[in-house]
Write an enzyme that holds these catalytic residues in place. Structure first.
Site, PDB file in Angstrom:
ATOM      1  N   ASP A 284       0.848  -1.190   0.000  1.00 59.53           N
ATOM      2  CA  ASP A 284       0.000   0.000   0.000  1.00 59.53           C
ATOM      3  C   ASP A 284       0.882   1.236   0.000  1.00 59.53           C
ATOM      4  O   ASP A 284       1.589   1.486   0.966  1.00 59.53           O
ATOM      5  CB  ASP A 284      -0.919  -0.032   1.239  1.00 59.53           C
ATOM      6  N   ARG A 286      -0.305   4.344  -0.495  1.00 59.63           N
ATOM      7  CA  ARG A 286      -1.144   5.541  -0.376  1.00 59.63           C
ATOM      8  C   ARG A 286      -0.686   6.452   0.757  1.00 59.63           C
ATOM      9  O   ARG A 286      -0.180   5.986   1.767  1.00 59.63           O
ATOM     10  CB  ARG A 286      -2.605   5.134  -0.105  1.00 59.63           C
TER      11      ARG A 286
HETATM   12  N1  LIG Z   1      -2.084  -2.373  -6.551  1.00 56.83           N
HETATM   13  C1  LIG Z   1      -3.332  -2.852  -6.578  1.00 56.83           C
HETATM   14  N2  LIG Z   1      -4.349  -2.027  -6.283  1.00 56.83           N
HETATM   15  C2  LIG Z   1      -5.590  -2.535  -6.292  1.00 56.83           C
HETATM   16  C3  LIG Z   1      -5.867  -3.866  -6.613  1.00 56.83           C
HETATM   17  N3  LIG Z   1      -7.216  -4.052  -6.536  1.00 56.83           N
HETATM   18  C4  LIG Z   1      -7.739  -2.859  -6.186  1.00 56.83           C
HETATM   19  N4  LIG Z   1      -6.772  -1.939  -6.037  1.00 56.83           N
HETATM   20  C5  LIG Z   1      -6.852  -0.542  -5.587  1.00 56.83           C
HETATM   21  O1  LIG Z   1      -7.078  -0.602  -4.201  1.00 56.83           O
HETATM   22  C6  LIG Z   1      -7.727   0.582  -3.783  1.00 56.83           C
HETATM   23  C7  LIG Z   1      -8.923   0.155  -2.943  1.00 56.83           C
HETATM   24  O2  LIG Z   1      -9.158   1.153  -2.105  1.00 56.83           O
HETATM   25  P1  LIG Z   1     -10.222   1.235  -0.946  1.00 56.83           P
HETATM   26  O3  LIG Z   1     -11.400   0.381  -1.244  1.00 56.83           O
HETATM   27  O4  LIG Z   1     -10.412   2.688  -0.712  1.00 56.83           O
HETATM   28  O5  LIG Z   1      -9.457   0.765   0.324  1.00 56.83           O
HETATM   29  P2  LIG Z   1      -9.238  -0.513   1.129  1.00 56.83           P
HETATM   30  O6  LIG Z   1      -7.873  -0.441   1.680  1.00 56.83           O
HETATM   31  O7  LIG Z   1      -9.600  -1.719   0.333  1.00 56.83           O
HETATM   32  O8  LIG Z   1     -10.209  -0.389   2.388  1.00 56.83           O
HETATM   33  P3  LIG Z   1     -11.796  -0.334   2.518  1.00 56.83           P
HETATM   34  O9  LIG Z   1     -12.039   1.026   3.094  1.00 56.83           O
HETATM   35  O10 LIG Z   1     -12.158  -1.396   3.453  1.00 56.83           O
HETATM   36  O11 LIG Z   1     -12.396  -0.508   1.154  1.00 56.83           O
HETATM   37  C8  LIG Z   1      -8.070   1.346  -5.043  1.00 56.83           C
HETATM   38  O12 LIG Z   1      -7.108   2.386  -5.230  1.00 56.83           O
HETATM   39  C9  LIG Z   1      -7.925   0.301  -6.146  1.00 56.83           C
HETATM   40  O13 LIG Z   1      -7.541   0.867  -7.378  1.00 56.83           O
HETATM   41  C10 LIG Z   1      -4.775  -4.721  -6.900  1.00 56.83           C
HETATM   42  O14 LIG Z   1      -4.902  -5.898  -7.136  1.00 56.83           O
HETATM   43  N5  LIG Z   1      -3.535  -4.154  -6.878  1.00 56.83           N
END
Ligand SMILES: Nc1nc2c(ncn2[C@@H]2O[C@H](COP(=O)(O)OP(=O)(O)OP(=O)(O)O)[C@@H](O)[C@H]2O)c(=O)[nH]1
Ligand SMILES: [Zn+2]
Length: 352
Positions: A284, A286
């Site tokens: 992550d 971010r």
């Molecule tokens: N690097 C990467 N990013 C992904 C993948 N699948 C989804 N994402 C990214 O993951 C992020 C998901 O963000 P959120 O749903 O805000 O955060 P989260 O950490 O899952 O936490 P929640 O608040 O529970 O949803 C987005 O920026 C998507 O583009 C993956 O397989 N690889």
């Protein structure tokens, strides 16, 4: 003199340069991104001195290269190394087809500030974190940055200024406003969708949503982002008040191109966390300070946060936003995202 670019502005230029394939100057080194470098520029860099390939510790681990500098490794270029060789080390797409890339010799000792700044710049430009560095005097015309100061600047939080806002009736909530925020460091704009008129002195129903082009726009079945976005807006619409931050941190901060590289690795059998690591990223990348800063700018000090990610709760609290309650945001599984959700629960601590 106010007309000379500040360090933050020079860094924004450096990001654009690297994305175009132009080297930049970091202290007493020239630095170029492997992903965008042309063969001509590689040849010219090699004429200037001993070039090293800087990779993250994560990528070096996959390549079985010795890491002497903690979070990064400096791979010494063999005489015959060409752009194809460099790209194969930078990009894991072909790791399984051509697994033997070594043995790789890595440098140890000496100051690695410029190398570390180069990797931080590549990440902030959403390029593969693989940089060529050569100690050499700066040619005219390239963007110049002091290495240590640039590294420190890349870790500081940009100030966010509200740019524009307007009423935007949504399917989920007719009484909504979209606010646009712009950082002062040339980075991505972020958005806030304010639903109703939430009182500022009470915990607001809030969601920090990271951009997911594939899930939010295309309706991809590989993740849970699109349904989470809709469910959050629906809940706020039902309650008549809420705030959803739409943060342009695609792919957990690695950018859409790198996310597609990660998906390609996932098709080869790696999970979402392993794929990020093989690309040289953390799972992550971010910066959650942005979310806290936007909430504060909107006048909120306390939230009921819709998330399954305990790290988001900790980050908000760590950056001055009280989390009065965590509101789970569980959406339906499908055969394509069930493995992804299991990995998030097992490796990233998500409460699913
Ligand atoms: N690097 C990467 N990013 C992904 C993948 N699948 C989804 N994402 C990214 O993951 C992020 C998901 O963000 P959120 O749903 O805000 O955060 P989260 O950490 O899952 O936490 P929640 O608040 O529970 O949803 C987005 O920026 C998507 O583009 C993956 O397989 N690889
Ligand atoms: Zn998604």
């Amino acid at each position: 003199m106010s007309l000379i670019p500040t360090l933050a502005e020079a860094i924004a230029r450096a990001r654009a340069d690297l994305r175009m394939g132009l080297p930049v100057v970091l202290g007493d080194h020239l630095a170029a991104a492997v992903e965008t470098l042309s063969p001509e520029r590689l040849a010219d860099l090699r004429k200037l001195g001993a070039v090293v390939l800087v990779l993250t510790g994560r990528r070096a681990e996959t390549l079985k290269a010795r890491v002497y500098d903690g979070d990064l490794a400096r791979v010494v270029l063999p005489a015959e190394a060409d752009l194809r060789w460099l790209r194969a080390l930078a990009d894991p797409a072909g790791d399984l087809m051509t697994p033997m890339k070594g043995p790789l010799e890595t440098a140890r000792g000496g100051d690695v500030t410029a190398h570390r700044a180069a990797i931080a710049l590549a990440k902030s430009a959403e390029l593969l974190p693989a940089m060529l560095l050569v100690p050499a005097p700066a040619p005219d015309g390239l963007t110049r940055l002091p290495a240590g100061a640039a590294l420190a600047q890349l870790a500081t939080e940009a100030a966010m200024a509200p740019v524009a806002a307007a009423r935007l009736p949504l399917m989920a909530a007719e009484r909504s406003r979209l606010h646009i925020f712009r950082p002062d460091d040339g980075g991505e704009e972020h958005y806030a969708i304010e639903i109703g008129d939430p009182p500022r002195d009470q915990p607001v129903l809030a969601r920090l949503h990271s951009a997911c082009f594939t899930g939010d726009v295309l309706g991809s079945l590989k993740c849970d982002c699109g349904p989470q976005l809709n469910a959050a807006l629906d809940a706020m619409g039902k309650e008549g008040a809420g705030v959803l931050l739409y943060l342009n941190q695609e792919g957990r901060g690695i950018g859409l191109a790198n996310k597609m590289r990660a998906y390609d690795l996932q098709n080869q059998g790696f999970d979402t966390v392993e794929a990020n690591h093989r690309l040289g990223f953390e799972d992550d990348e971010r910066d959650f300070r942005i979310g806290a800063a936007l909430l504060r700018r909107l006048g909120f000090a306390s939230v009921r946060l819709m998330t399954n990610n305990p790290r988001k709760v900790a980050m908000m609290e760590g950056h001055g936003i009280a989390v009065a309650e965590r509101v789970p945001l569980i959406v339906a599984r499908n055969p394509h995202n069930t493995g992804y959700l299991d990995i998030k629960a097992r490796k990233s601590g998500h409460l699913l």
